[in-house]
Design a protein around this motif. Structure first.
Motif, mmCIF file in Angstrom:
data_model
loop_
_atom_site.group_PDB
_atom_site.id
_atom_site.type_symbol
_atom_site.label_atom_id
_atom_site.label_comp_id
_atom_site.label_asym_id
_atom_site.label_seq_id
_atom_site.Cartn_x
_atom_site.Cartn_y
_atom_site.Cartn_z
ATOM 1 N N SER A 1 45.424 26.718 52.942
ATOM 2 C CA SER A 1 44.669 28.076 52.217
ATOM 3 C C SER A 1 44.082 28.365 51.125
ATOM 4 O O SER A 1 42.988 28.571 50.981
ATOM 5 N N ASP A 2 44.954 28.043 50.209
ATOM 6 C CA ASP A 2 44.633 28.113 48.754
ATOM 7 C C ASP A 2 43.499 27.118 48.263
ATOM 8 O O ASP A 2 42.508 27.510 47.702
ATOM 9 N N ILE A 3 43.375 26.026 49.104
ATOM 10 C CA ILE A 3 42.279 25.131 48.691
ATOM 11 C C ILE A 3 41.234 25.636 49.335
ATOM 12 O O ILE A 3 39.917 25.552 48.680
ATOM 13 N N PHE A 4 41.075 26.181 50.568
ATOM 14 C CA PHE A 4 39.853 26.814 51.236
ATOM 15 C C PHE A 4 39.541 27.996 50.203
ATOM 16 O O PHE A 4 38.118 28.052 49.948
ATOM 17 N N ASP A 5 40.356 28.760 49.831
ATOM 18 C CA ASP A 5 40.077 30.035 49.061
ATOM 19 C C ASP A 5 39.595 29.691 47.619
ATOM 20 O O ASP A 5 38.336 30.205 47.365
ATOM 21 N N TYR A 6 39.793 28.656 47.363
ATOM 22 C CA TYR A 6 39.223 28.084 45.742
ATOM 23 C C TYR A 6 37.827 27.743 45.970
ATOM 24 O O TYR A 6 36.849 28.052 45.274
ATOM 25 N N ARG A 7 37.595 26.722 46.967
ATOM 26 C CA ARG A 7 36.172 26.136 47.347
ATOM 27 C C ARG A 7 35.400 27.344 47.821
ATOM 28 O O ARG A 7 33.903 27.196 47.467
ATOM 29 N N LYS A 8 35.805 28.266 48.517
ATOM 30 C CA LYS A 8 34.946 29.119 49.054
ATOM 31 C C LYS A 8 34.598 30.382 48.051
ATOM 32 O O LYS A 8 33.564 31.076 48.158
ATOM 33 N N GLY A 9 35.170 30.483 46.939
ATOM 34 C CA GLY A 9 35.209 31.303 45.771
ATOM 35 C C GLY A 9 35.950 32.650 46.228
ATOM 36 O O GLY A 9 35.700 33.685 45.340
ATOM 37 N N VAL A 10 36.895 32.613 47.178
ATOM 38 C CA VAL A 10 37.764 33.941 47.309
ATOM 39 C C VAL A 10 38.567 33.903 46.326
ATOM 40 O O VAL A 10 38.765 35.025 45.946
#
Length: 305
Positions: free
Chosen positions: A71-80
């Protein structure tokens, strides 16, 4: 600066271990509930295997760790998660690279799948379907969270599925009665995510995602959080009143000051702003730990009181 060398502690911290009570406690509560059922059911339980229960407890922690990193990877790439947000800092501060965390997540997922297959082989094929649902929801959690379904996924992954699956692992049969306890335990777990989303409404909007807190608005989201941390005590009182759980489960009331304190902190968000709830997710995880441990002790005490 990102370094290629990290200590074992660095890797552990990357999995956000402070959040593990959210996954471990539902299994622990289930084990204690099964223990106290052996003297209350009309039909005796099949032979119980507590070692498999411990195996299930360790495995869900691994699944949780893998899901956190994923989840952290996705949040970082998404700009969350960005340098100006309250989110996870290990990527935004350059402690790890996304590639490094991806490898960590994949390794943890492999360990979890192998361990899960071992449990299936030792217990039976029905567990496979629970495991597939759990892994699928864990992997699809980021896009589901971005579509306002994160709260539902958390309730399924960290309450309903593990508690139901644990009954099968330990006893060889599904015991849906345990889901009465999944409601209060899961509610506090969902509150961990919900307070994050309530705090991050503006930055999540900037990142182009939708969360349940965004759909309700912050004022309503504050009230929902208060409900999520207070309702479990009322729910348990009702279960004890109708005889679905022993009255010793009310030992959880000892943790009610923590819940009330968290609720008050959430309410101050209306006047003090989101900085007031910056770390309320960690305090909610602590509440989950206290509530569940007391519930486990209360269930176990019913054997002697």
């Amino acid at each position: 600066m990102v370094t290629s060398k990290h200590s074992f502690t660095d890797w552990v911290l990357a999995t956000r271990p402070w959040s593990f009570p959210a996954s471990a406690m539902p299994v622990g509560v289930t084990l204690c509930w099964i223990l106290c059922q052996q003297d209350t059911l009309d039909t005796p339980l099949p032979a119980t295997n507590w070692l498999l229960g411990l195996w299930a407890l360790l495995n869900i922690i691994v699944v949780h760790a893998a899901g956190n990193v994923w989840s952290d990877i996705f949040d970082y790439r998404k700009g969350v998660d960005a340098p100006d947000t309250y989110g996870v800092r290990i990527l935004t501060d350059g402690v790890f690279t996304p590639r490094q965390l991806l490898r960590l997540s994949m390794c943890l997922q492999v360990v979890a799948v192998v361990a899960g297959i071992g449990l299936v082989l030792l217990t039976g094929l029905p567990l496979l379907y629970v495991g597939i649902c759990g892994i699928a929801l864990s992997l699809s959690y980021p896009p589901l969270k971005y579509s306002a379904l994160g709260d539902v996924v958390i309730m399924l992954c960290y309450a309903l599925l593990p508690m139901l699956g644990t009954t099968f692992i330990v006893t060889g049969t599904f015991m849906p009665q345990v889901l009465w306890l999944a409601v209060p335990v899961g509610s506090i777990t969902v509150a961990i995510l919900h307070v994050n989303n309530t705090r991050d409404i503006e930055t999540d909007l900037r990142a182009g995602i939708r969360t349940f807190a965004m759909l309700t608005g912050r004022r309503a989201a504050i009230g929902i959080y208060v409900f999520e941390v207070i309702m479990p005590y009322v729910w348990l009182l009702c279960l004890c009143t109708v005889g679905l759980v022993p009255w010793t489960a009310l030992l959880t009331l000892v943790s009610s000051p923590l819940a009330i304190g968290n609720a008050r902190t959430m309410l101050t968000c209306k006047t003090k702003g989101i900085a007031a709830i910056a770390r309320l997710d960690e305090r909610t995880a602590q509440l989950q730990l206290a509530f569940s441990l007391l519930l486990m002790v209360g269930l176990a005490l019913s054997l002697w009181i």
